[in-house]
Design an enzyme around this catalytic site. Structure first.
Site, PDB file in Angstrom:
ATOM      1  N   TYR A   1      -2.782   6.269  -0.651  1.00  0.00           N
ATOM      2  CA  TYR A   1      -1.723   6.186  -1.676  1.00  0.00           C
ATOM      3  C   TYR A   1      -2.077   7.073  -2.870  1.00  0.00           C
ATOM      4  O   TYR A   1      -1.246   7.831  -3.365  1.00  0.00           O
ATOM      5  CB  TYR A   1      -1.584   4.718  -2.098  1.00  0.00           C
ATOM      6  CG  TYR A   1      -0.583   4.441  -3.184  1.00  0.00           C
ATOM      7  CD1 TYR A   1       0.729   4.101  -2.864  1.00  0.00           C
ATOM      8  CD2 TYR A   1      -0.940   4.498  -4.534  1.00  0.00           C
ATOM      9  CE1 TYR A   1       1.660   3.832  -3.870  1.00  0.00           C
ATOM     10  CE2 TYR A   1      -0.025   4.230  -5.532  1.00  0.00           C
ATOM     11  CZ  TYR A   1       1.282   3.900  -5.195  1.00  0.00           C
ATOM     12  OH  TYR A   1       2.192   3.630  -6.196  1.00  0.00           O
TER      13      TYR A   1
ATOM     14  N   HIS B   1       2.650  -4.784   9.040  1.00  0.00           N
ATOM     15  CA  HIS B   1       1.407  -5.088   8.317  1.00  0.00           C
ATOM     16  C   HIS B   1       0.447  -5.889   9.206  1.00  0.00           C
ATOM     17  O   HIS B   1      -0.576  -6.374   8.743  1.00  0.00           O
ATOM     18  CB  HIS B   1       1.700  -5.928   7.073  1.00  0.00           C
ATOM     19  CG  HIS B   1       2.611  -5.264   6.089  1.00  0.00           C
ATOM     20  ND1 HIS B   1       2.411  -3.989   5.630  1.00  0.00           N
ATOM     21  CD2 HIS B   1       3.738  -5.714   5.466  1.00  0.00           C
ATOM     22  CE1 HIS B   1       3.370  -3.684   4.768  1.00  0.00           C
ATOM     23  NE2 HIS B   1       4.186  -4.709   4.661  1.00  0.00           N
TER      24      HIS B   1
ATOM     25  N   SER C   1       0.816  -1.226   0.000  1.00  0.00           N
ATOM     26  CA  SER C   1       0.000   0.000   0.000  1.00  0.00           C
ATOM     27  C   SER C   1       0.844   1.266   0.000  1.00  0.00           C
ATOM     28  O   SER C   1       0.301   2.365   0.073  1.00  0.00           O
ATOM     29  CB  SER C   1      -0.907  -0.005   1.241  1.00  0.00           C
ATOM     30  OG  SER C   1      -1.750  -1.117   1.209  1.00  0.00           O
ATOM     31  N   GLY C   2       2.174   1.117  -0.038  1.00  0.00           N
ATOM     32  CA  GLY C   2       3.034   2.303  -0.064  1.00  0.00           C
ATOM     33  C   GLY C   2       3.852   2.487   1.213  1.00  0.00           C
ATOM     34  O   GLY C   2       4.233   3.613   1.559  1.00  0.00           O
TER      35      GLY C   2
ATOM     36  N   ARG D   1       8.100  -1.200  -8.429  1.00  0.00           N
ATOM     37  CA  ARG D   1       7.705  -1.894  -9.650  1.00  0.00           C
ATOM     38  C   ARG D   1       7.131  -0.940 -10.678  1.00  0.00           C
ATOM     39  O   ARG D   1       7.668  -0.783 -11.766  1.00  0.00           O
ATOM     40  CB  ARG D   1       6.670  -2.986  -9.288  1.00  0.00           C
ATOM     41  CG  ARG D   1       6.315  -3.944 -10.392  1.00  0.00           C
ATOM     42  CD  ARG D   1       5.190  -4.867  -9.937  1.00  0.00           C
ATOM     43  NE  ARG D   1       3.963  -4.132  -9.662  1.00  0.00           N
ATOM     44  CZ  ARG D   1       2.983  -3.921 -10.540  1.00  0.00           C
ATOM     45  NH1 ARG D   1       3.083  -4.421 -11.753  1.00  0.00           N
ATOM     46  NH2 ARG D   1       1.899  -3.225 -10.200  1.00  0.00           N
TER      47      ARG D   1
ATOM     48  N   SER E   1      -0.272  -5.588  -7.122  1.00  0.00           N
ATOM     49  CA  SER E   1       1.064  -5.368  -6.573  1.00  0.00           C
ATOM     50  C   SER E   1       1.488  -6.575  -5.722  1.00  0.00           C
ATOM     51  O   SER E   1       2.632  -7.027  -5.787  1.00  0.00           O
ATOM     52  CB  SER E   1       1.044  -4.088  -5.732  1.00  0.00           C
ATOM     53  OG  SER E   1       2.323  -3.775  -5.267  1.00  0.00           O
TER      54      SER E   1
ATOM     55  N   PHE F   1       9.035   8.294  -7.186  1.00  0.00           N
ATOM     56  CA  PHE F   1       9.196   6.888  -7.556  1.00  0.00           C
ATOM     57  C   PHE F   1      10.548   6.596  -8.223  1.00  0.00           C
ATOM     58  O   PHE F   1      11.292   5.721  -7.792  1.00  0.00           O
ATOM     59  CB  PHE F   1       8.035   6.467  -8.471  1.00  0.00           C
ATOM     60  CG  PHE F   1       8.100   5.032  -8.866  1.00  0.00           C
ATOM     61  CD1 PHE F   1       7.703   4.038  -7.982  1.00  0.00           C
ATOM     62  CD2 PHE F   1       8.591   4.656 -10.100  1.00  0.00           C
ATOM     63  CE1 PHE F   1       7.787   2.699  -8.325  1.00  0.00           C
ATOM     64  CE2 PHE F   1       8.678   3.317 -10.454  1.00  0.00           C
ATOM     65  CZ  PHE F   1       8.270   2.345  -9.565  1.00  0.00           C
TER      66      PHE F   1
ATOM     67  N   ARG G   1      -4.688   1.924   0.246  1.00  0.00           N
ATOM     68  CA  ARG G   1      -4.546   1.964  -1.215  1.00  0.00           C
ATOM     69  C   ARG G   1      -5.719   1.213  -1.823  1.00  0.00           C
ATOM     70  O   ARG G   1      -6.194   0.236  -1.215  1.00  0.00           O
ATOM     71  CB  ARG G   1      -3.239   1.268  -1.619  1.00  0.00           C
ATOM     72  CG  ARG G   1      -2.956   1.338  -3.091  1.00  0.00           C
ATOM     73  CD  ARG G   1      -1.671   0.620  -3.466  1.00  0.00           C
ATOM     74  NE  ARG G   1      -1.256   0.994  -4.802  1.00  0.00           N
ATOM     75  CZ  ARG G   1      -0.252   0.435  -5.466  1.00  0.00           C
ATOM     76  NH1 ARG G   1       0.468  -0.509  -4.893  1.00  0.00           N
ATOM     77  NH2 ARG G   1       0.048   0.829  -6.683  1.00  0.00           N
TER      78      ARG G   1
HETATM   79  P1  A3P Z   1       3.342  -1.342  -7.442  1.00  0.00           P
HETATM   80  O1  A3P Z   1       3.667  -2.792  -7.280  1.00  0.00           O
HETATM   81  O2  A3P Z   1       1.931  -1.116  -7.891  1.00  0.00           O
HETATM   82  O3  A3P Z   1       4.323  -0.619  -8.297  1.00  0.00           O
HETATM   83  P2  A3P Z   1       4.820  -1.390  -0.043  1.00  0.00           P
HETATM   84  O4  A3P Z   1       5.978  -0.492   0.099  1.00  0.00           O
HETATM   85  O5  A3P Z   1       3.777  -1.202   1.013  1.00  0.00           O
HETATM   86  O6  A3P Z   1       5.255  -2.809  -0.214  1.00  0.00           O
HETATM   87  O7  A3P Z   1       4.071  -0.969  -1.392  1.00  0.00           O
HETATM   88  C1  A3P Z   1       4.659  -1.242  -2.637  1.00  0.00           C
HETATM   89  C2  A3P Z   1       3.982  -0.437  -3.729  1.00  0.00           C
HETATM   90  O8  A3P Z   1       4.318   0.960  -3.554  1.00  0.00           O
HETATM   91  C3  A3P Z   1       4.531  -0.834  -5.098  1.00  0.00           C
HETATM   92  O9  A3P Z   1       3.431  -0.665  -5.994  1.00  0.00           O
HETATM   93  C4  A3P Z   1       5.622   0.198  -5.309  1.00  0.00           C
HETATM   94  O10 A3P Z   1       6.026   0.361  -6.629  1.00  0.00           O
HETATM   95  C5  A3P Z   1       4.925   1.445  -4.756  1.00  0.00           C
HETATM   96  N1  A3P Z   1       5.888   2.516  -4.450  1.00  0.00           N
HETATM   97  C6  A3P Z   1       7.057   2.419  -3.782  1.00  0.00           C
HETATM   98  N2  A3P Z   1       7.674   3.611  -3.735  1.00  0.00           N
HETATM   99  C7  A3P Z   1       6.889   4.480  -4.396  1.00  0.00           C
HETATM  100  C8  A3P Z   1       7.001   5.877  -4.705  1.00  0.00           C
HETATM  101  N3  A3P Z   1       8.048   6.577  -4.348  1.00  0.00           N
HETATM  102  N4  A3P Z   1       5.979   6.449  -5.382  1.00  0.00           N
HETATM  103  C9  A3P Z   1       4.910   5.728  -5.777  1.00  0.00           C
HETATM  104  N5  A3P Z   1       4.755   4.405  -5.526  1.00  0.00           N
HETATM  105  C10 A3P Z   1       5.727   3.789  -4.837  1.00  0.00           C
END
Ligand code: A3P
Length: 281
Positions: A182, A94, A45-46, A244, A124, A218, A116
């Site tokens: 998010y 989590h 969820s970010g 990702r 994700s 990102f 999110r």
């Molecule tokens: P996606 O797999 O959709 O790209 P967590 O950190 O809770 O594991 O969440 C991971 C998700 O947050 C991934 O989503 C990742 O790419 C996204 N994420 C990580 N850093 C980010 C950033 N700086 N800006 C936007 N999304 C980000």
């Protein structure tokens, strides 16, 4: 609580399951400090993003945090490692309420709770489970999708988790908890960072906030927080990154129309008492 589904195993961070179990059961006894900050969220969820932002805010510098978020993760670290972190600690987890440190609530530690939209979370999560070698997951998206609906995944059901926290917020209106979406963070980045800093009681000037925002974009995090080459090789498959895509709406590239409708129906069933709304675009 942590489920083992067809080939989609709980990540034990390289520990023996029994050792991981002991560590998990002891989390509720963690000694907390009044200035601890807890970032809580369902997986994917970010959390990495938010942890980096808050850590930079605390340091008062827009400089990449040299250590990984997992070093401050309750379900990954033994208590003595967490105890060695200087104040204020930016912890993360989590886990659902029952598993979290009792002192967190007793001492009214600040909580930043990230949400999110669950369709993007699901996609994700699938890529996470596929991309990390220790899960040994071989399934396709169509095989993984039913587990999301049934909540048979690591950490359990997203619906249960989110509803539990929503109830907590409702029942504890004075508890210091800050909700951050998010999607809102993506769409209104600097305003959201300002709101976050205010919640944390940090008086940061707008120049520094803009620098932190930029450093945590990102593509910068994808570059600056890349795993060391050796870990990259042992931990994850070639085409995966924890950073990702970082977008709203990737679910549309994965869900069929039928899956989306089925998801909406299950969402309705599980979330009818919820007043949360999510952005899917
Ligand atoms: P996606 O797999 O959709 O790209 P967590 O950190 O809770 O594991 O969440 C991971 C998700 O947050 C991934 O989503 C990742 O790419 C996204 N994420 C990580 N850093 C980010 C950033 N700086 N800006 C936007 N999304 C980000």
């Amino acid at each position: 609580h942590l489920t083992e589904t067809d080939g989609c195993r709980t990540c034990t961070f390289g520990r023996e399951p029994s050792e991981q179990g002991r560590l998990m059961r002891n989390i509720c006894n963690l000694e907390c400090r009044p200035d601890d900050i807890f970032i809580l969220a369902s997986p994917k969820s970010g959390t990495h993003w938010t942890w980096e932002i808050i850590s930079m805010m605390i340091n008062g510098r827009a400089e990449t945090i040299p250590k990984p978020k997992i070093d401050n993760m309750l379900e990954n670290q033994p208590h003595d490692s967490l105890a060695a972190i200087p104040n204020p600690r930016v912890l993360n987890s989590h886990l659902s309420i029952d598993w979290l440190p009792r002192q967190m609530l007793e001492k009214q530690c600040r909580i930043v709770f990230i949400l999110r939209n669950p369709k993007d979370m699901a996609v994700s999560f699938y890529n996470h489970v596929k991309g990390i070698k220790s899960y040994h997951y071989q399934g396709q998206w169509k095989d993984f999708f039913p587990f999301i609906l049934k909540g048979e995944m690591e950490y359990g059901s997203w619906f249960t988790y989110v509803r539990e926290w929503e109830r907590f917020i409702h029942d504890n209106p004075n508890y210091p908890i800050h909700l951050m979406f998010y999607e809102q963070l993506i769409k209104d980045y600097e305003l959201e960072l300002r709101r976050l800093a205010t919640f944390l009681g940090l008086d940061l000037d707008s120049g520094l906030l803009a620098e932190i925002a930029d450093k945590c974009r990102f593509h910068n995090m994808q570059k600056d927080k890349a795993l060391p080459a050796e870990l990259q090789k042992t931990l994850i498959k070639q085409n995966f990154s924890f950073f990702r895509k970082g977008k709203i709406g990737d679910w549309k590239n994965w869900f069929t129309v039928a899956q989306s409708e089925e998801f909406d129906r299950v969402y309705e069933e599980n979330m009818k008492a919820s007043s949360l709304t999510f952005q899917y675009n």
